[in-house]
Design an enzyme around this catalytic site. Structure first.
Site, mmCIF file in Angstrom:
data_model
loop_
_atom_site.group_PDB
_atom_site.id
_atom_site.type_symbol
_atom_site.label_atom_id
_atom_site.label_comp_id
_atom_site.label_asym_id
_atom_site.label_seq_id
_atom_site.Cartn_x
_atom_site.Cartn_y
_atom_site.Cartn_z
ATOM 1 N N LYS A 1 -3.393 1.169 8.724
ATOM 2 C CA LYS A 1 -3.504 0.074 7.769
ATOM 3 C C LYS A 1 -2.181 -0.670 7.669
ATOM 4 O O LYS A 1 -1.111 -0.056 7.668
ATOM 5 C CB LYS A 1 -3.881 0.597 6.377
ATOM 6 C CG LYS A 1 -5.255 1.216 6.293
ATOM 7 C CD LYS A 1 -5.564 1.627 4.860
ATOM 8 C CE LYS A 1 -6.943 2.231 4.727
ATOM 9 N NZ LYS A 1 -7.236 2.605 3.320
ATOM 10 N N LYS B 1 0.810 -1.215 0.000
ATOM 11 C CA LYS B 1 0.000 0.000 0.000
ATOM 12 C C LYS B 1 0.848 1.272 0.000
ATOM 13 O O LYS B 1 0.452 2.295 -0.566
ATOM 14 C CB LYS B 1 -0.951 -0.024 1.190
ATOM 15 C CG LYS B 1 -2.057 -1.069 1.065
ATOM 16 C CD LYS B 1 -2.998 -1.011 2.237
ATOM 17 C CE LYS B 1 -4.179 -1.950 2.046
ATOM 18 N NZ LYS B 1 -3.782 -3.361 1.973
ATOM 19 N N VAL C 1 -14.069 -10.860 -6.055
ATOM 20 C CA VAL C 1 -15.253 -11.666 -5.738
ATOM 21 C C VAL C 1 -16.467 -11.132 -6.497
ATOM 22 O O VAL C 1 -17.274 -11.887 -7.039
ATOM 23 C CB VAL C 1 -15.530 -11.641 -4.222
ATOM 24 C CG1 VAL C 1 -16.853 -12.339 -3.892
ATOM 25 C CG2 VAL C 1 -14.381 -12.288 -3.451
ATOM 26 N N ARG D 1 -23.437 -11.844 -1.205
ATOM 27 C CA ARG D 1 -22.552 -12.944 -0.825
ATOM 28 C C ARG D 1 -23.264 -13.831 0.187
ATOM 29 O O ARG D 1 -23.709 -13.350 1.243
ATOM 30 C CB ARG D 1 -21.253 -12.408 -0.218
ATOM 31 C CG ARG D 1 -20.478 -11.489 -1.130
ATOM 32 C CD ARG D 1 -19.124 -11.142 -0.543
ATOM 33 N NE ARG D 1 -18.411 -10.159 -1.351
ATOM 34 C CZ ARG D 1 -17.110 -9.919 -1.257
ATOM 35 N NH1 ARG D 1 -16.379 -10.581 -0.373
ATOM 36 N NH2 ARG D 1 -16.528 -9.009 -2.014
ATOM 37 N N GLY E 1 -8.058 -8.069 2.987
ATOM 38 C CA GLY E 1 -9.092 -8.848 3.669
ATOM 39 C C GLY E 1 -9.511 -8.294 5.007
ATOM 40 O O GLY E 1 -10.028 -9.026 5.847
ATOM 41 N N GLY E 2 -9.286 -6.990 5.221
ATOM 42 C CA GLY E 2 -9.706 -6.364 6.474
ATOM 43 C C GLY E 2 -8.765 -6.579 7.639
ATOM 44 O O GLY E 2 -9.058 -6.156 8.759
ATOM 45 N N ARG F 1 -5.907 -8.652 -9.054
ATOM 46 C CA ARG F 1 -6.507 -9.979 -9.278
ATOM 47 C C ARG F 1 -7.957 -9.783 -9.674
ATOM 48 O O ARG F 1 -8.470 -8.664 -9.672
ATOM 49 C CB ARG F 1 -6.445 -10.800 -7.987
ATOM 50 C CG ARG F 1 -7.050 -10.044 -6.804
ATOM 51 C CD ARG F 1 -7.157 -10.873 -5.548
ATOM 52 N NE ARG F 1 -7.482 -10.085 -4.381
ATOM 53 C CZ ARG F 1 -8.677 -9.637 -4.042
ATOM 54 N NH1 ARG F 1 -9.711 -9.895 -4.847
ATOM 55 N NH2 ARG F 1 -8.891 -8.937 -2.954
ATOM 56 N N LYS G 1 -16.724 -6.777 2.443
ATOM 57 C CA LYS G 1 -17.895 -6.471 1.631
ATOM 58 C C LYS G 1 -18.986 -7.519 1.834
ATOM 59 O O LYS G 1 -18.700 -8.705 1.967
ATOM 60 C CB LYS G 1 -17.491 -6.396 0.157
ATOM 61 C CG LYS G 1 -16.454 -5.304 -0.127
ATOM 62 C CD LYS G 1 -15.795 -5.492 -1.481
ATOM 63 C CE LYS G 1 -14.641 -4.539 -1.667
ATOM 64 N NZ LYS G 1 -13.861 -4.811 -2.891
#
Length: 455
Positions: free
Chosen positions: A158, A116, A296, A339, A164-165, A293, A237
């Site tokens: 962060k 990041k 989802v 989801r 992924g949180g 990538r 999400k």
């Protein structure tokens, strides 16, 4: 075109890739752990090979075993899907060294954009707006306190190598900073083997807007519009839609142009996503991160754009030009994805693995798709992510898409495990969501407190 590719993943994304490859006339190799011996992707692939025990580190993250499987089966390329090794530059580099095509960006670009801090520096060079924050890695609480005072509270901590949180904390004042920094750093070290942090001013509440981009080896880069991913729980999400109701014509052009500029700056190849935070009060947006990538939530973009993103990934990796140019891309209607997880929303979303004793997936009508690796009699293992399906709908407009999703969720029936289907049905029926009146604070601060009050 490739004769054979290996899918270094499991679950619904492995099934999705196998289906896309088969439609392109490409043979497939599935890998599996001992816990996934009876998984659907194993049955659907042309070949399947076990790469280790149930634990991910010994199977789906075992680079040596996966590469050995590719060599043993004669696979010319590896598609990593999402999660696991999909953003691991070491794995991409090993593929390159072994003359196996990694279906994704180069290791160099992954290093540049996966970290990041590096990504932030590159976006500044590219002229893409970024939030005020630290200029490099932050390793100590003393550094964190000083930087936070300079940029002002509230802030976001962060993990530099995060995703992924994991390794993320919101901090409202100096009193919260030290314990939050230590907790986030420890979590990052445990999850990624890297405790380096960085700090950004918190844009909150905000809209989480991401732009799907595609690039090829001939230098072509296009966007496929934006997705609104603001409905999140613990930075994960829950529901996504495209287009965003928060964006008008001018802002949409600005944010998609910024995403293309970002991808062009790093000579990006294959599928990727540029994520932004949108401050609705000011209309300003800021680069957050790049996912190197497939996402989802890629099906919502496929519905509104008509472009098969996974097929484009395989074609581009094979050296082909993108099959569409920007002027050829048109957007139609509205798409939403929910989801579906094997979890208990009434018990703090605790995972609910087990055997599926009966299953009925919604079907019928135009514009309904269910991506899943479930089948009746399948046992969901407890070792992996709890997502078991994605319900995606497309309508001529947002209202039609909302009604179609409600209908689909009402039909969704799975017995033997607890799922979040009813939770998703309540969410998609909430007046705020129906009106498009939500941001990243809505699920945690408004919807969940009321939902959890219910018996």
């Amino acid at each position: 075109m490739f004769n054979k590719i290996l899918i270094a993943n499991r679950g619904e994304i492995a099934v999705r890739i196998i289906r896309a490859a088969r439609e392109l006339g490409v043979g497939t190799v599935a890998i599996y752990s001992t816990a996934d011996r009876d998984a659907l992707h194993v049955h659907l692939a042309d070949e399947a090979i076990c790469v280790g025990p149930a634990r991910s580190t010994e199977s789906y993250l075992n680079m040596n075993n996966i590469l050995s499987a590719a060599v043993a089966t004669g696979a010319q390329a590896i598609h990593p899907g999402f999660g696991f090794l999909s953003e691991n530059s070491k794995f991409a580099r090993l593929c390159e060294e072994m003359n196996i095509k990694f279906i994704g960006p180069s290791a160099k670009v992954m290093d540049m954009m996966g970290d990041k801090i590096n990504a932030r520096a590159e976006m500044i060079k590219a002229g893409v707006p970024v939030t005020p924050g630290s200029e490099g890695e932050v390793h100590t609480t003393d550094e964190a306190v000083k930087i936070a005072e300079e940029i002002g509270y509230p802030i976001m901590l962060k993990a530099s190598a995060g995703g992924g949180g994991k390794g993320i904390r919101k901090v409202n004042n100096v009193e919260e900073l030290v314990p939050a920094f230590e907790a986030a750093q420890a979590e990052a070290q445990a999850a990624f083997g890297n405790g380096a942090m960085f700090i950004e001013r918190m844009i909150f509440p905000a809209r989480h807007i991401e732009v799907q981009i595609l690039g090829d080896s001939q230098g072509n880069v296009i966007h496929l519009g934006e997705r609104d991913c603001s409905l999140q729980r613990n930075n994960q999400k829950v529901l996504e839609e495209s287009p965003s109701v928060a964006i008008g014509y001018t802002l949409r052009n600005e944010i998609t142009a910024a995403a293309v500029k970002a991808a062009q700056h790093v000579s990006y190849e294959n599928a990727g996503t540029i994520e932004f935070l949108l401050d609705e009060s000011s209309g300003k947006f800021y680069f957050m991160e790049m996912n190197t990538r497939v996402q989802v939530e890629h099906p919502v973009t496929e519905f509104v754009s008509g472009v098969d993103i996974v097929k484009e990934q395989i074609r581009v990796a094979n050296g082909n030009e993108l099959s569409v140019k920007q002027e050829d891309v048109t957007f139609s209607g509205h798409a939403i994805e929910c989801r579906i997880n094997a979890e208990n929303p009434k018990f703090n979303f605790a995972p609910s693995p087990g055997k599926i004793t009966n299953l009925f997936l919604p079907s019928g009508g135009v514009g309904l798709r269910v991506d899943s690796a479930m089948y009746s009699g399948y046992s969901i293992p407890p070792y992996y992510d709890s997502m078991i399906a994605k319900v995606i709908v497309h309508g001529e407009n947002r209202f039609e898409a909302l009604m179609k999703m409600q209908r689909a969720l009402l039909e969704f029936d799975v017995e033997g495990v607890i799922t979040n289907v009813d939770f998703q049905l309540e969410l998609i029926s909430d007046p705020h969501v129906v009106a498009g009146d939500y941001d990243t604070s809505f699920l945690g601060n408004v919807f969940l407190p009321e939902y959890q009050k219910e018996d």
